[in-house]
Write an enzyme that holds these catalytic residues in place. Structure first.
Site, PDB file in Angstrom:
ATOM      1  N   HIS A 186      -0.268  -5.342 -41.448  1.00 11.55           N
ATOM      2  CA  HIS A 186       0.068  -5.005 -39.790  1.00 11.55           C
ATOM      3  C   HIS A 186      -0.681  -3.942 -38.974  1.00 11.55           C
ATOM      4  O   HIS A 186       0.434  -3.400 -38.537  1.00 11.55           O
ATOM      5  CB  HIS A 186       1.093  -4.667 -40.174  1.00 11.55           C
ATOM      6  N   HIS A 221      12.542  -0.618 -41.162  1.00 17.86           N
ATOM      7  CA  HIS A 221      11.092  -1.021 -41.511  1.00 17.86           C
ATOM      8  C   HIS A 221      10.947  -1.864 -43.262  1.00 17.86           C
ATOM      9  O   HIS A 221      11.873  -3.067 -42.614  1.00 17.86           O
ATOM     10  CB  HIS A 221       9.923   0.345 -42.182  1.00 17.86           C
ATOM     11  N   ILE A 255      21.298  -5.690 -36.129  1.00 16.60           N
ATOM     12  CA  ILE A 255      20.619  -7.495 -36.506  1.00 16.60           C
ATOM     13  C   ILE A 255      19.627  -7.041 -37.132  1.00 16.60           C
ATOM     14  O   ILE A 255      18.805  -7.188 -36.720  1.00 16.60           O
ATOM     15  CB  ILE A 255      21.160  -8.452 -35.824  1.00 16.60           C
ATOM     16  N   MET A 256      19.331  -6.630 -37.930  1.00 12.65           N
ATOM     17  CA  MET A 256      18.211  -6.462 -39.566  1.00 12.65           C
ATOM     18  C   MET A 256      18.048  -7.658 -39.391  1.00 12.65           C
ATOM     19  O   MET A 256      18.419  -9.107 -39.430  1.00 12.65           O
ATOM     20  CB  MET A 256      18.534  -6.100 -40.432  1.00 12.65           C
ATOM     21  N   GLY A 257      16.206  -7.337 -39.373  1.00 20.54           N
ATOM     22  CA  GLY A 257      15.636  -8.836 -39.244  1.00 20.54           C
ATOM     23  C   GLY A 257      15.254  -9.168 -37.822  1.00 20.54           C
ATOM     24  O   GLY A 257      14.970  -9.992 -38.341  1.00 20.54           O
ATOM     25  N   PHE A 258      15.851  -8.681 -36.405  1.00 17.47           N
ATOM     26  CA  PHE A 258      15.628  -9.265 -35.781  1.00 17.47           C
ATOM     27  C   PHE A 258      15.152  -8.171 -34.472  1.00 17.47           C
ATOM     28  O   PHE A 258      14.976  -6.899 -34.632  1.00 17.47           O
ATOM     29  CB  PHE A 258      16.828  -9.210 -34.594  1.00 17.47           C
ATOM     30  N   HIS A 260      11.126  -6.494 -32.786  1.00 14.81           N
ATOM     31  CA  HIS A 260       9.855  -5.522 -33.412  1.00 14.81           C
ATOM     32  C   HIS A 260       9.233  -5.233 -32.137  1.00 14.81           C
ATOM     33  O   HIS A 260       9.479  -5.136 -30.796  1.00 14.81           O
ATOM     34  CB  HIS A 260       8.841  -6.922 -33.447  1.00 14.81           C
ATOM     35  N   ASP A 311      10.642  -9.754 -41.577  1.00 10.70           N
ATOM     36  CA  ASP A 311      12.164  -9.890 -42.501  1.00 10.70           C
ATOM     37  C   ASP A 311      12.851 -11.343 -42.890  1.00 10.70           C
ATOM     38  O   ASP A 311      13.461 -11.051 -43.944  1.00 10.70           O
ATOM     39  CB  ASP A 311      11.901  -8.695 -42.447  1.00 10.70           C
ATOM     40  N   ARG A 336       1.017  -4.504 -49.630  1.00  8.61           N
ATOM     41  CA  ARG A 336       1.094  -4.440 -49.171  1.00  8.61           C
ATOM     42  C   ARG A 336       0.055  -3.233 -48.871  1.00  8.61           C
ATOM     43  O   ARG A 336      -0.842  -2.779 -48.299  1.00  8.61           O
ATOM     44  CB  ARG A 336       2.547  -3.790 -47.660  1.00  8.61           C
ATOM     45  N   ARG A 355      -3.456  14.939 -35.939  1.00 13.50           N
ATOM     46  CA  ARG A 355      -2.377  16.445 -36.261  1.00 13.50           C
ATOM     47  C   ARG A 355      -2.331  16.583 -34.341  1.00 13.50           C
ATOM     48  O   ARG A 355      -2.388  16.913 -33.462  1.00 13.50           O
ATOM     49  CB  ARG A 355      -2.872  17.546 -36.249  1.00 13.50           C
TER      50      ARG A 355
HETATM   51  C1  LIG Z   1      12.139  -3.517 -35.276  1.00 16.69           C
HETATM   52  C2  LIG Z   1      12.638  -2.291 -34.031  1.00 16.69           C
HETATM   53  C3  LIG Z   1      13.019  -1.034 -34.920  1.00 16.69           C
HETATM   54  C4  LIG Z   1      11.845  -2.404 -32.912  1.00 16.69           C
HETATM   55  O1  LIG Z   1      12.691  -0.528 -32.689  1.00 16.69           O
HETATM   56  P1  LIG Z   1      12.008  -0.507 -31.088  1.00 16.69           P
HETATM   57  O2  LIG Z   1      10.740  -1.208 -31.077  1.00 16.69           O
HETATM   58  O3  LIG Z   1      12.251   0.884 -30.774  1.00 16.69           O
HETATM   59  O4  LIG Z   1      12.975  -0.810 -30.340  1.00 16.69           O
HETATM   60  P2  LIG Z   1      14.404  -0.593 -29.526  1.00 16.69           P
HETATM   61  O5  LIG Z   1      15.286   0.020 -30.796  1.00 16.69           O
HETATM   62  O6  LIG Z   1      14.178   0.303 -28.931  1.00 16.69           O
HETATM   63  O7  LIG Z   1      14.925  -1.701 -28.842  1.00 16.69           O
HETATM   64  C5  LIG Z   1      15.057  -2.036 -27.862  1.00 16.69           C
HETATM   65  C6  LIG Z   1      16.792  -2.236 -27.441  1.00 16.69           C
HETATM   66  O8  LIG Z   1      16.652  -3.890 -28.528  1.00 16.69           O
HETATM   67  C7  LIG Z   1      17.883  -3.626 -28.973  1.00 16.69           C
HETATM   68  N1  LIG Z   1      17.050  -4.396 -30.047  1.00 16.69           N
HETATM   69  C8  LIG Z   1      16.331  -4.185 -30.600  1.00 16.69           C
HETATM   70  N2  LIG Z   1      16.567  -4.534 -32.076  1.00 16.69           N
HETATM   71  C9  LIG Z   1      17.664  -4.999 -31.988  1.00 16.69           C
HETATM   72  C10 LIG Z   1      18.505  -5.926 -33.039  1.00 16.69           C
HETATM   73  N3  LIG Z   1      17.298  -6.042 -34.437  1.00 16.69           N
HETATM   74  N4  LIG Z   1      19.930  -6.178 -32.851  1.00 16.69           N
HETATM   75  C11 LIG Z   1      20.372  -5.913 -31.924  1.00 16.69           C
HETATM   76  N5  LIG Z   1      19.804  -4.657 -30.378  1.00 16.69           N
HETATM   77  C12 LIG Z   1      17.760  -5.241 -31.453  1.00 16.69           C
HETATM   78  C13 LIG Z   1      18.095  -1.926 -28.968  1.00 16.69           C
HETATM   79  O9  LIG Z   1      18.741  -1.739 -29.134  1.00 16.69           O
HETATM   80  C14 LIG Z   1      17.912  -1.313 -27.372  1.00 16.69           C
HETATM   81  O10 LIG Z   1      18.829  -1.694 -26.613  1.00 16.69           O
HETATM   82  P3  LIG Z   1      19.272  -1.125 -25.829  1.00 16.69           P
HETATM   83  O11 LIG Z   1      18.345  -0.622 -24.809  1.00 16.69           O
HETATM   84  O12 LIG Z   1      20.091  -0.842 -24.931  1.00 16.69           O
HETATM   85  O13 LIG Z   1      20.027   0.362 -26.459  1.00 16.69           O
HETATM   86  C15 LIG Z   1      14.422  -2.714 -33.456  1.00 16.69           C
HETATM   87  O14 LIG Z   1      13.915  -3.749 -33.527  1.00 16.69           O
HETATM   88  C16 LIG Z   1      15.207  -2.767 -35.328  1.00 16.69           C
HETATM   89  O15 LIG Z   1      15.344  -1.638 -35.253  1.00 16.69           O
HETATM   90  N6  LIG Z   1      15.444  -3.899 -35.579  1.00 16.69           N
HETATM   91  C17 LIG Z   1      16.256  -4.156 -36.825  1.00 16.69           C
HETATM   92  C18 LIG Z   1      15.469  -3.611 -37.835  1.00 16.69           C
HETATM   93  C19 LIG Z   1      14.596  -4.898 -38.236  1.00 16.69           C
HETATM   94  O16 LIG Z   1      14.555  -6.262 -38.316  1.00 16.69           O
HETATM   95  N7  LIG Z   1      13.280  -4.128 -38.919  1.00 16.69           N
HETATM   96  C20 LIG Z   1      11.665  -4.633 -39.347  1.00 16.69           C
HETATM   97  C21 LIG Z   1      10.610  -4.375 -38.233  1.00 16.69           C
HETATM   98  S1  LIG Z   1       9.693  -5.944 -38.408  1.00 16.69           S
END
Ligand SMILES: CC(C)(COP(=O)(O)OP(=O)(O)OC[C@H]1O[C@@H](n2cnc3c(N)ncnc32)[C@H](O)[C@@H]1OP(=O)(O)O)[C@@H](O)C(=O)NCCC(=O)NCCS
Length: 379
Positions: A186, A221, A255-258, A260, A311, A336, A355
């Protein structure tokens, strides 16, 4: 529109280098590995074909495939010293720590002393990481010493057999195979980037992969599939799930799994793994996990315009395959490692130390204070 807002930091939106290995399919382009769509690969190819594609840049012909598969099967055995190390790790350990340690130990016992060995080392890891996981798990949990002989030629079948202690059904092997294909690569995700940063210092492949495993462990992740399972399992009915998720959203919980970092409307891998989750759910007569998962998906889209990533439905797929939750993220590693290795090769082929710079936000230049003049603070 999505529930996401633009935030600074995290290198979001920054192109940190070039790759010919995968495009993550942002902006409407399909997700592909070396130009082949993941839809075609999950429909027509095996994980081993995909691993070959990632490592060597082309799909294998019949002869190349058979030779590759035979090499992998021949390298499933673990050195004694590695087995002893794995046996010293208690059942209470997290399996990601086990793989991180196992990978590092293999690098001690069979080090990469020249970069010309990189393909051989990558194949060795691909072949024996499943053995490490199954060996440690069965010994520490059931007191069983597994052997590495198997009627199963594929990594998916081998792992399911060694882990479950019996021959897996062809449907289960294929579900696992598809999942391995989806997790294989990915682009510049956090763990792959870790592997590239390490590689760029001219370090060895075992250090790069060990670092990548540590990075994958976190719940933002790879660890998200385990966290997603823990969430889904809390609910007995879709209505209960809806109420629970609404409450969590009010508390601003993740909410995990949501969501990107790159995708904005959907994760192209989701529809494929969701189909498998539904199929396995029907096969085993599940009336809870899949309907609960679907309701969580509906609520997340309605309330936050957030979509499931790979996920989320992987969690129920692994559960239906009889795999305990702490092994979900380690399975991600088994797959992976093919993508990480391809990135190690690619980084080495056109290397420059990675760097970046940082914006300094600390204090202005300050006169040194002798210790006797410093204020004492309560400890
Ligand atoms: C994947 C992830 C880390 C991407 O993070 P990112 O690009 O930094 O996005 P952000 O954390 O800045 O999220 C933007 C907004 O959406 C919200 N959001 C993003 N993912 C969310 C989730 N899974 N549940 C609830 N809210 C979520 C954030 O709280 C944020 O809201 P805010 O601006 O009001 O604070 C993030 O979506 C996440 O933590 N997901 C859950 C973990 C997960 O499933 N990881 C596997 C990725 S393949």
């Amino acid at each position: 529109m999505t529930g996401k807002t633009k935030k600074a930091g995290g290198l979001a939106g920054i192109t940190a280098g070039q790759t010919a290995i995968a495009t993550v399919g942002a902006e409407g382009k399909g997700l592909s590995y070396r130009g082949y769509s993941i839809h075609d690969l999950t429909e027509h190819a095996s994980f081993e074909e995909v691993a070959f594609l990632l490592l060597y840049g082309k799909l294998p012909n019949q002869q190349e495939f058979e030779a590759f598969e035979t090499r992998l099967i021949g390298q499933r055995e673990l050195p004694d010293a590695l087995r002893q190390t794995l046996r010293a790790i208690p059942a209470s350990a997290h399996p990601m720590d086990v793989l991180r340690t196992g990978c590092s130990m293999l690098g001690v016992l069979e080090p990469e002393t020249r970069f010309e060995q990189q393909e051989q080392k990558a194949e060795r890891l691909l072949a024996c990481l499943p053995s490490m996981l199954a060996d440690w798990y069965r010994f520490s949990h059931d007191g069983v010493e597994i052997d590495f002989e198997s009627s199963q030629r594929s990594i998916a079948g081998f792992f399911l057999e060694k882990f479950g202690g019996r021959e897996p059904s062809p449907t289960h092997v294929r579900a696992m195979d598809v999942s391995l294909i989806l997790y294989a690569e990915h682009e510049f995700n956090a763990s792959t980037f870790t592997a590239r940063v390490c590689t760029a210092t001219l370090s060895d492949i075992f250090s790069a992969i060990t670092g990548a495993i540590g990075t994958l462990r976190g719940s933002l992740h790879g660890g998200a599939n385990e966290a997603a399972m823990e969430l889904i399992e809390r609910f007995q009915t879709p209505d209960e799930a809806e109420a629970g998720i609404m409450e969590m959203l009010q508390e601003k919980a993740l909410i995990m799994g949501f969501g990107h970092r790159v995708y904005t409307v959907s994760d192209p891998r989701n529809e494929i793994i969701k189909t498998w989750s539904k199929r396995l759910s029907e096969e085993c007569g599940d009336t809870i996990l899949y309907p609960v998962s679907e309701r969580i998906e509906e609520v997340m889209w309605r309330e936050k315009r957030l979509f499931p990533n790979l996920d989320f439905y992987s969690a129920s797929v692994y559960h239906f395959l009889g795999i305990p939750t702490p092994l979900f993220t380690p399975i991600f590693v088994l797959s992976r490692v093919s993508g990480w290795s391809a990135h190690v090769f690619e980084q080495r082929s056109n290397n420059r130390l990675i760097r970046p710079g940082a914006e300094y936000i600390g204090p202005d230049e300050t006169a040194f204070i002798p210790m006797s003049d410093r204020e004492s603070r309560p400890s």
